[in-house]
Design a protein around this motif. Structure first.
Motif, PDB file in Angstrom:
ATOM      1  N   ALA B  99      -2.105   5.867 213.515  1.00 34.09           N
ATOM      2  CA  ALA B  99      -1.317   6.127 212.313  1.00 34.09           C
ATOM      3  C   ALA B  99      -1.495   7.572 211.847  1.00 34.09           C
ATOM      4  O   ALA B  99      -2.566   8.156 212.022  1.00 34.09           O
ATOM      5  N   PRO B 100      -0.448   8.145 211.237  1.00 37.07           N
ATOM      6  CA  PRO B 100      -0.605   9.475 210.633  1.00 37.07           C
ATOM      7  C   PRO B 100      -1.570   9.400 209.453  1.00 37.07           C
ATOM      8  O   PRO B 100      -1.970   8.324 209.019  1.00 37.07           O
ATOM      9  N   ASP B 101      -1.947  10.572 208.945  1.00 40.33           N
ATOM     10  CA  ASP B 101      -2.941  10.660 207.866  1.00 40.33           C
ATOM     11  C   ASP B 101      -2.564   9.756 206.684  1.00 40.33           C
ATOM     12  O   ASP B 101      -1.485   9.894 206.109  1.00 40.33           O
ATOM     13  N   GLN B 102      -3.473   8.846 206.346  1.00 43.80           N
ATOM     14  CA  GLN B 102      -3.258   7.932 205.217  1.00 43.80           C
ATOM     15  C   GLN B 102      -4.139   8.301 204.028  1.00 43.80           C
ATOM     16  O   GLN B 102      -4.264   7.532 203.076  1.00 43.80           O
ATOM     17  N   GLY B 103      -4.798   9.442 204.119  1.00 40.19           N
ATOM     18  CA  GLY B 103      -5.681   9.852 203.032  1.00 40.19           C
ATOM     19  C   GLY B 103      -7.043   9.187 203.130  1.00 40.19           C
ATOM     20  O   GLY B 103      -7.413   8.628 204.159  1.00 40.19           O
ATOM     21  N   ASN B 286     -10.419 -11.040 199.688  1.00 40.05           N
ATOM     22  CA  ASN B 286     -10.597  -9.964 200.665  1.00 40.05           C
ATOM     23  C   ASN B 286      -9.369  -9.744 201.544  1.00 40.05           C
ATOM     24  O   ASN B 286      -9.441  -9.779 202.783  1.00 40.05           O
ATOM     25  N   GLY B 287      -8.230  -9.562 200.912  1.00 34.97           N
ATOM     26  CA  GLY B 287      -7.016  -9.244 201.669  1.00 34.97           C
ATOM     27  C   GLY B 287      -7.183  -7.947 202.445  1.00 34.97           C
ATOM     28  O   GLY B 287      -7.957  -7.059 202.070  1.00 34.97           O
ATOM     29  N   GLU B 288      -6.440  -7.839 203.533  1.00 35.14           N
ATOM     30  CA  GLU B 288      -6.556  -6.654 204.400  1.00 35.14           C
ATOM     31  C   GLU B 288      -6.178  -5.377 203.637  1.00 35.14           C
ATOM     32  O   GLU B 288      -5.223  -5.362 202.873  1.00 35.14           O
ATOM     33  N   ARG B 296      -2.493   2.090 205.889  1.00 34.38           N
ATOM     34  CA  ARG B 296      -2.807   1.306 204.692  1.00 34.38           C
ATOM     35  C   ARG B 296      -2.000   0.018 204.780  1.00 34.38           C
ATOM     36  O   ARG B 296      -0.793   0.054 205.033  1.00 34.38           O
ATOM     37  N   SER B 297      -2.653  -1.105 204.536  1.00 31.88           N
ATOM     38  CA  SER B 297      -1.936  -2.384 204.619  1.00 31.88           C
ATOM     39  C   SER B 297      -0.902  -2.477 203.511  1.00 31.88           C
ATOM     40  O   SER B 297      -1.135  -2.025 202.391  1.00 31.88           O
ATOM     41  N   GLU B 298       0.216  -3.083 203.827  1.00 34.45           N
ATOM     42  CA  GLU B 298       1.294  -3.255 202.854  1.00 34.45           C
ATOM     43  C   GLU B 298       1.694  -4.725 202.780  1.00 34.45           C
ATOM     44  O   GLU B 298       1.457  -5.492 203.720  1.00 34.45           O
ATOM     45  N   LYS B 327       3.111  -2.683 208.792  1.00 36.23           N
ATOM     46  CA  LYS B 327       1.817  -2.194 208.311  1.00 36.23           C
ATOM     47  C   LYS B 327       1.014  -3.356 207.728  1.00 36.23           C
ATOM     48  O   LYS B 327       0.673  -3.394 206.545  1.00 36.23           O
ATOM     49  N   ASN B 328       0.739  -4.288 208.584  1.00 38.70           N
ATOM     50  CA  ASN B 328      -0.031  -5.473 208.224  1.00 38.70           C
ATOM     51  C   ASN B 328      -0.392  -6.159 209.532  1.00 38.70           C
ATOM     52  O   ASN B 328       0.474  -6.392 210.367  1.00 38.70           O
ATOM     53  N   THR B 329      -1.679  -6.481 209.706  1.00 43.67           N
ATOM     54  CA  THR B 329      -2.108  -7.038 210.990  1.00 43.67           C
ATOM     55  C   THR B 329      -1.688  -8.492 211.149  1.00 43.67           C
ATOM     56  O   THR B 329      -1.593  -8.985 212.266  1.00 43.67           O
TER      57      THR B 329
END
Lengths: 461, 432
Positions: B99-103, B286-288, B296-298, B327-329
């Motif tokens: 993934a690109p930079d997510q901070g 404890n959601g992803e 970042r998970s969405e 963007k979610n496993t």
């Protein structure tokens, strides 16, 4: 492989309790090529030490992800403290089981590692063969999966030893389209107990098996759904093995007997036709190695065969040391943990029905209207012995001859009812160690058996 | 637990001194305390001190991935060497990426200071209720678990995530028996953020305990009919994940074997069904927060009123197929409730079953399934008639979710998903 650096720590074993110290490493090597694309290229290693302490039937267990003498000290201390802590909250008070064995079991073999490059080349070789020789497929997957257990075991009042259990498999999965345009799928496992070089130095030796898989998939494209209901069937060795494992084996694991399994009230009673003999082999069968040899379990019990059904009568359970004492049986080495994190549970090793006197051809020729069920996708059973197997490869039998292929279906029944219907058993055993058994932890197991003829409920459409 | 971030800094320094330029890694430390139950009492206490490190390295569009639990400096060096070697052995495939930079972010979730004594009290309170109110129940196994963890990940694009979390988890494998008769096993499990609620009041525990006691003397169906199946939430989850695996998973889309290959934006199932992956739902423990690709998970709407909104593609599958990445496993499933209670739904059913579990083969790629209806009850003329054994169900995944009769108002939360009861028509149900 593990070096034995923990033996000196047995001096820390406390008096009045039973302690087992285990150094343990698991290794995995995986590659997956999906339709020519390398989608998985990974390897991993996990090692650590565990200790288990039995204090009058209350157990403390501790593990740490580190393999060192210091880590051994920590887990012995933590496991002992856990047993002490839990004793305050548990009313269990069970005399420690007597010692049944001692001594040391010698290292059974070595583990030879392989590079990812060699694994990828092997998978590419198989993938190229499938692509070239199986032109009607819509998709293909070639996967390499190698795992190994390497265990160093010390016990306070049983045996000790250093054992390794490597296995290496390539899975070929093929997908094609039926004449109606719906996908059909099948897979085959190639390989066995041992390392990469034990099985895959000459990939060409597997080409006939790949050709056979392709034929099955092509036949399945023209497949039919079976007629639902109770039918006479011939189960292949692997299907019979799934039955022996899922439907019978789990119900005679002593912890599940204690939990209310159907086998509890059936000890020393008829549960199968007199043709049926069921054994959980430890490490050897018929002069050779069983598919997943176990020489010493994680309680320090030297492994022996466990006879479960003799001439159709249920005669024994699979036990750990505590349950064996409870049921008045001898422990046979069934207590195993999958990783260093895992406490030993009662697990199967190589569970199979013993072969009979007929040939496979005679079994098939004896069926006027039924099915030959060859390959199972998966299977489950519960405490009542009610079982289910998915069937992904099979053929109808008409007038003693194989007919059309079957589409995916399911068979089910009650294990001890079904075993009573067994009236022919073939004279050979086919088996494999490619499977995993799930029971809190995964566990590698050997599975298989002879062909058997019986009655079973088959799902239709 | 020690500071895993420091280990990350060591790892970074080692990577800088290596030939690795493009990478993503995750390091973790965890501790588990587990109290195992057997036969109505505590039998074993297990403590696991664990750690793990994994790194994925990319070089010239080649990818290699390795992992191991030795995260000492020597262990980290070996991870770098092995991953580089694995990557160099691979074949070129530019679709492998990160993934690109997510901070940068730190995610603190769940139980931070667990109370083991209180957890033991809660379990003992539950065991006393079982003994008093459910004397036929037999416990085959169970565990009260306290998990704590600290993970840290970085990638060469600049993303830096850290997670600090914990949870209570309770599981039970149980049956009911009378004399030689036994109901067969059932299993329940759920995660908790706190211990405010007694175990007996959690999820659908009471209903499951009663159901197993009602199944000691099951009957068999001697016919075959097409009827309604009410999936209890655990069973509905099982079928929805099979649906996802068959029709929208990355593997199926890459293979091109999915029957929903070109169905995004189209109605694929009954409009009563809406499925969301929602790691931020307050009921999820404890959601992803970060995906395996480093996003970042969405919150992801998968099916909205019967319309397929997206396939379920990780970054590799997305790049391979030219479709959008999700963007979610894939956990944290939430299914919207319906407008009828479970009892109201049952009252509308002429003939069918309540299915507590499905024991069947993996569905074929066409979605056909066949298996045993476990822990089930017969419904006739709007009423539950008897428990069932040896009952088979056959159907097709896509067809069954196109034939939804009703979805319940009640939702059951096990800490990892939130699901209602789902009633579907047109399932072939057969006995011996």
């Amino acid at each position: 492989m593990l070096q034995d650096i923990i033996g000196s720590k047995t001096e820390l074993f406390a008096d009045g309790v039973q302690t087992v110290l285990r150094g343990h490493e698991n290794r995995n090597r995986n590659v997956t090529i999906l339709k020519g694309n390398l989608v998985n290229n990974s390897r991993s290693e996990g090692r650590g030490i565990s200790a288990r302490v039995n204090r009058n039937g209350v157990f403390g267990f501790a593990s740490i992800a580190e393999y060192s003498p210091e880590a051994a000290e920590k887990v012995i201390k933590a496991a002992t403290e856990n047993a002490m802590f839990l004793s305050k909250h548990s009313s269990r008070s069970i005399a420690l089981p007597a010692s049944v064995c001692s001594g040391s079991v010698a290292l059974n073999r070595d583990i030879v590692d392989v590079t990812q490059k060699e694994i990828i080349e092997l998978c590419r070789t198989f993938d190229a063969y499938v692509e070239k020789n199986c032109p009607e497929l819509t998709s293909r997957v070639v996967s390499y999966a190698e795992d190994s257990q390497d265990r160093v075991i010390y016990s306070s009042d049983a045996a000790c030893g250093h054992l390794v259990t490597p296995r290496a498999y390539v899975y070929i999965q093929m997908t094609a389209e039926s004449k109606e345009g719906t996908p059909v799928e099948m897979f085959k496992a190639l390989g066995g107990f041992g390392s990469f070089y034990d099985h895959f130095s000459d990939p060409e030796k597997y080409y006939p098996e790949i050709d056979e898989l392709y034929k099955w998939v092509m036949d399945k494209r023209e497949g039919i759904y079976p007629d639902a209901g109770e039918k006479t069937v011939v189960l292949s060795g692997m299907m019979g093995g799934m039955l022996a494992h899922e439907a019978v084996g789990h119900t005679v694991e002593a912890d599940l007997v204690r939990g209310g399994s159907v086998a509890g009230p059936c000890l020393n009673k008829r549960v199968a036709s007199e043709l049926v003999n069921l054994v959980d082999f430890a490490h050897s069968y018929n002069g050779g190695l069983a598919p997943l040899p176990v020489y010493l379990d994680d309680e320090g019990t030297i492994a022996e065969d466990a006879v479960l059904i003799k001439d159709g009568i249920l005669v024994g359970y699979m036990n750990d040391r505590e349950s064996a004492a409870e049921y008045g049986m001898k422990p046979a080495g069934n207590a195993r943990g999958w990783t260093f994190r895992d406490e030993p549970l009662i697990r199967m090793r190589n569970t199979t029905i013993l072969p009979g006197k007929n040939t496979v051809e005679e079994l098939i020729a004896s069926v006027d209207d039924g099915y030959y069920l060859m390959q199972s996708g998966n299977g489950q059973a519960d405490l009542t012995g009610e079982f289910m197997f998915g069937v992904i490869c099979g053929y109808e039998i008409k007038n003693g001859k194989l007919g059309r292929a079957l589409l995916d279906t399911t068979v089910s029944g009650i294990a001890f009812d079904m075993l009573k219907s067994v009236d022919m058993i073939s004279d050979e055993v086919e088996w494999s160690s490619s499977g995993f058994c799930g029971k809190k932890q995964p566990m590698a197991v050997g599975m298989g058996g002879p062909h058997i003829r019986c009655k079973i409920t088959i799902g239709g459409r | 637990m020690s500071n895993i971030r420091n280990t990350g800094d060591t790892f970074d320094a080692l990577i800088k001194n290596s030939e690795v330029k493009k990478y993503t890694y995750t390091l973790s430390e965890s501790q588990k305390q587990e109290l195992n139950l057997e036969d109505g009492d505590f039998k074993l206490m297990r403590t696991v001190f664990d750690n793990y490190g994994s790194i994925k390295v990319f070089e010239n569009d080649k990818m290699g991935s390795v992992g191991g639990n030795d995260i000492s400096e020597e262990g980290l060096k070996k991870l770098i060497e092995d991953s580089l070697s694995a990557a160099r052995s691979a074949t070129e495939d530019p679709c492998h990426d990160i993934a690109p930079d997510q901070g940068k972010d730190v995610f603190v979730q769940g139980v931070q200071e667990p109370d083991i004594d209180r957890f033991i009290e809660r379990v003992q309170e539950f065991l006393k209720i079982l003994e008093k109110d459910y004397p036929k129940i037999k416990i085959a196994g169970g565990a009260a678990v306290i998990d704590r963890w600290n993970w840290f990940s970085r990638n060469s694009n600049g993303t830096e995530f850290e997670g600090i979390g914990g949870q209570y988890h309770f599981s039970l494998e149980f049956s009911a028996g009378e004399g030689d008769k036994n109901s067969g096993a059932d299993f329940l499990g759920f995660s908790m953020k706190d211990l405010d609620t007694p175990i007996i009041e959690m999820a659908d525990v009471k209903r499951r305990l009663k159901a197993v006691c009602d199944r000691i003397y099951p009957e068999t169906i001697d016919s075959k009919f097409t009827g309604t199946v009410v999936l209890i939430p655990d069973c509905a989850s099982q079928f929805l994940y099979m649906l996802a695996g068959n029709y929208i998973s990355g593997g199926r889309i890459i293979e091109g074997t999915s029957l929903w290959l070109d169905k995004v934006g189209e109605k694929v199932v009954d409009e009563k069904l809406s499925v969301t992956l929602d790691p931020f739902d307050e009921r999820i423990v404890n959601g992803e927060r970060g995906t395996q690709d480093g996003f970042r998970s969405e919150t992801v709407k998968v099916i909205d009123k019967g319309v397929l909104k997206t396939h379920w593609l990780d970054l590799y599958a997305a790049n391979k197929t030219g479709r959008p990445v999700v963007k979610n496993t894939g956990g944290d499933m939430v299914v919207d409730p319906g407008d009828k209670t479970l009892d109201e739904i049952i009252s509308t059913i002429d003939k069918g079953i309540i299915m507590g579990g499905f024991s069947g083969g993996e569905p074929g790629v066409n979605g056909d399934f066949s298996g045993v209806a476990k822990n089930s009850f017969l419904i006739e003329n709007g009423k539950i008639k008897c428990a069932l054994s040896e009952t088979m169900v056959n159907g097709n995944l896509a067809e069954m979710f196109n034939n939804i009769r009703a979805i319940s108002k009640e939702q059951i939360c096990d800490g990892g998903s939130v699901l209602p009861y789902i009633a579907v028509d047109g399932i072939v149900i057969s006995g011996k």
